[in-house]
Design an enzyme around this catalytic site. Structure first.
Site, mmCIF file in Angstrom:
data_model
loop_
_atom_site.group_PDB
_atom_site.id
_atom_site.type_symbol
_atom_site.label_atom_id
_atom_site.label_comp_id
_atom_site.label_asym_id
_atom_site.label_seq_id
_atom_site.Cartn_x
_atom_site.Cartn_y
_atom_site.Cartn_z
ATOM 1 N N CYS A 107 1.954 -3.991 18.505
ATOM 2 C CA CYS A 107 2.706 -5.162 18.979
ATOM 3 C C CYS A 107 1.975 -5.794 18.369
ATOM 4 O O CYS A 107 2.773 -7.588 18.186
ATOM 5 C CB CYS A 107 1.823 -5.675 19.913
ATOM 6 S SG CYS A 107 -0.007 -5.456 20.676
ATOM 7 N N GLU A 157 -7.287 -5.425 28.427
ATOM 8 C CA GLU A 157 -7.409 -6.054 27.498
ATOM 9 C C GLU A 157 -7.276 -8.116 28.117
ATOM 10 O O GLU A 157 -6.258 -9.060 28.204
ATOM 11 C CB GLU A 157 -6.117 -6.343 26.788
ATOM 12 C CG GLU A 157 -5.633 -4.742 26.280
ATOM 13 C CD GLU A 157 -4.678 -4.648 25.511
ATOM 14 O OE1 GLU A 157 -3.440 -4.704 26.658
ATOM 15 O OE2 GLU A 157 -4.405 -4.050 24.530
HETATM 16 ZN ZN ZN Z 1 -0.904 -7.424 20.182
#
Ligand code: ZN
Length: 655
Positions: free
Chosen positions: A423, A327
């Site tokens: 998240c 990521e």
């Molecule tokens: Zn996130």
């Protein structure tokens, strides 16, 4: 007349129709929905989650707290940082009380604070995974444990809840956590000379310092920033001592040190490398502490990271993170549109960073990027119904590619119900419910108004600034400044980068020539009543990227005001890649109240090659194929993927 040495901002009420809709949506849909999900009472699927690691549909986040509090029996479920979903939700709810008091919700949040207090250990420690299933491993595998990240998120929520409701209990939990961390971390004998694999505690402690004025919290935040990367093998040594193969999150051990921004001290780090969310959370903490301590090394690092991200590693929509592997950021100018990551949390975090930089320096570029995130990269993370979310925000998507190419399977063409690693949804919710905190910065005797989100702001000495507009659809911004005690102060208004060459200002109805200084125009205010009218350029603009960006060369993107536009299959014939637009093509824009909750649509004159027949040869002579004149219809990027599944692209071939 009296100079306002430090105008004090008291309250901002959002009146923008655009943002009021989102803020009410969070109260009416997002918060109840997320509460159900966290209590395992929502009928959701997370099968499409790119981060789904085979877990079922339950969140179990509230149950984990109940088990830690002794109210339930069982094991911890989910990621080691599962608690943070609850904390970000609590923080979002706390902000919502300022514009939508809600006694029913308040009962739930008060009970939640009681539960969290009960789950907290006497020494202040709180991370349910370790309390329930691995008490002997507390603080022993910080590369992966997220313990300080988790407690940092509570500290943020606790501060917000205290500020919103006056709950001493919520603040006491936060202080006890910080005291626990302070007792365990540092360079003195017997303490852990380390830091968390995921930055967050640095910015959280800074917030706690601002509300408590307890120096030790700021010192601790500063310690974590200074210590990061000082012993580059800190994580490896901890992992070995803990048992090398006892990973908390499989695969995390394989990432290089710069994934965690831990390869060298921050003052030596030259580029924004690694996991994008970690980078921008770290930068937010750096900017916070740099402002509060005057640490020039940290401030210089903020500038380096800012420039690297904004000038070389950011998509035109504000999204960041070029690869799904880790990521993460990759290298300068590497901005592929169809395999990218662009996590919603990274855009939320970039908004935090921009806000902190605005608190340090009156530079319009910080306001430009904040606006870019608010209206594009971050907002794209949530559907118009408030019940579906993007983790990954691509600039080009194709359902066939998502389905057929494993390298693009993380790029969804519709928002998911929820995520195994959840998240993003609550992170965006807390940004939206606190957007009133993002509109003004105050420097000495100067009030900076850097966002065109209509609002009424009250300052000390009965000063009010009212901003009226129909932004982002129209560029006429009307300010009314009431200053009944005729105090003397300066007002700075941001001239956005997209309007820098074309704007007009009137003061009390009279046209005025004003100079732009670092992206702002300034007015000396000392009259009891002043009006300022700002006219911004809302024409459709054709944008290109720096030609070092391989992925965008020979292409144009369309922007109008702060909004980047996208073409969708719902409005245009697939495949979208057969369209071409001249850079001075005729365009037309109009507002459609019934489309996508009300958007301004852009139509651009375009050419389109007919698609080759299915039985045509795969390769053939390169003679130009005649194109037909047609139109390409574009909608704001944030609003894509709210209709049927289909292709989408931001960049379009030029010509
Ligand atoms: Zn996130």
């Amino acid at each position: 007349m009296q100079v306002m040495t430090q105008p004090q901002l008291k309250k901002v009420e959002i009146t923008s129709a655009f943002w009021k809709r989102y803020r009410e949506l969070v109260v009416k849909e997002v918060l109840p929905y997320q509460w159900d999900v966290m209590n395992d009472q929502a009928d959701i699927k997370i099968a499409e989650d790119p981060q789904n690691n085979g877990q079922d549909k339950n969140s179990h986040a509230v149950a984990n707290l109940k088990i830690a509090a002794g109210e339930m029996k069982g094991h911890h479920y989910g990621f080691p940082f599962q608690d943070t979903d609850v904390y970000k939700w609590l923080e979002a709810a706390a902000y919502s009380f300022s514009y939508h008091p809600n006694p029913d919700l308040k009962k739930i949040t008060d009970n939640l604070v009681d539960l969290i207090a009960k789950a907290q250990e006497p020494d202040g420690y709180l991370s349910t995974f370790f309390q329930i299933d691995a008490p002997e491993r507390k603080f022993k595998r910080l590369q992966q444990s997220h313990e300080l990240y988790t407690m940092g998120h509570y500290i943020e929520a606790g501060v917000a809840y205290y500020q919103a409701t006056g709950s001493e209990k919520a603040l006491t939990i936060a202080k006890k956590m910080a005291d626990c961390i302070d007792a365990h971390f540092g360079l003195s004998e017997g303490k852990i000379p380390g830091y968390d694999g995921h930055p967050e505690i640095e910015l959280a402690l800074s917030r706690l310092y601002e509300v408590t004025h307890e120096q030790k919290y700021l010192d601790l935040a500063h310690y974590f920033l200074n210590q990061r990367g000082q012993n580059p093998d800190f994580f490896e040594k901890q992992n070995e001592a803990d048992g090398i193969d006892r990973d908390l999150i499989p695969g995390m051990r394989d990432f290089p040190r710069n994934y965690y921004q831990a390869a060298e001290p921050i003052k030596d780090q030259q580029t924004a490398d690694g996991h994008a969310v970690r980078v921008v959370y770290l930068c937010t903490g750096m900017a916070y502490v740099a402002r509060l301590t005057g640490d020039q090394d940290l401030l210089a690092a903020c500038h380096r990271f800012w420039n690297d991200i904004v000038k070389r590693r950011m998509y035109i929509t504000g999204n960041i993170g070029s690869t799904t592997t880790g990521e993460a950021f990759t290298y300068d100018y590497d901005l592929p549109n169809d395999t990218m990551y662009g996590e919603t949390c990274a855009s939320v975090g970039m908004s935090f960073f921009a806000r902190q930089m605005l608190n340090i320096e009156a530079k319009g570029e910080y306001g430009d990027i904040l606006e870019k995130e608010l209206f594009n990269g971050a907002l794209s993370g949530m559907s118009l119904d408030g019940k579906h979310f993007f983790y990954v925000n691509p600039l080009e998507a194709d359902p066939a590619a998502t389905k057929g190419n494993p390298g693009k399977s993380h790029v969804l063409t519709h928002r998911a119900d929820w995520f195994g690693c959840a998240c993003c949804p609550a992170n965006l919710a807390r940004l939206i419910t606190s957007v009133d905190h993002y509109l003004y910065s105050v420097h000495d005797d100067t009030i900076l108004s850097h966002q065109f989100i209509a609002n009424e702001a009250s300052f000390a000495d009965d000063v009010t600034i009212t901003q009226e507009n129909n932004f982002p659809w129209a560029g006429d911004i009307h300010y009314t400044i009431a200053n009944p005690h005729t105090r003397s102060f300066k007002l700075g208004l941001r001239i956005p980068g997209w309007s820098a060459g074309n704007f007009a200002v009137q003061v009390n109805g009279q046209a005025e020539d004003v100079a732009v200084t670092d992206g702002f125009v300034y007015f000396a205010i000392d009259a009891a009543a002043t009006t300022i009218d700002l006219k911004l350029d809302m024409s459709v603009q054709f944008m290109r990227s720096n030609n070092r960006v391989r992925a965008d060369v020979g292409q144009v993107a369309i922007q109008r005001g702060p909004l980047v536009y996208a073409a969708e299959q719902a409005d245009n014939e697939a495949p979208l890649w057969l369209y071409r637009i001249d850079r001075n093509a005729k365009t037309e824009s109009h507002y459609e109240a019934d489309l996508l909750k009300g958007v301004t649509v852009v139509e651009a004159a375009a050419h389109r090659e007919p698609e080759d027949p299915a039985d045509a040869d795969l390769y053939t002579s390169a003679a130009e194929k005649p194109a037909q004149d047609t139109q390409l219809t574009l909608i704001p990027y944030y609003a894509w993927a709210n209709r049927e599944d289909g292709q989408m692209q931001v960049w379009c071939r030029r010509g």
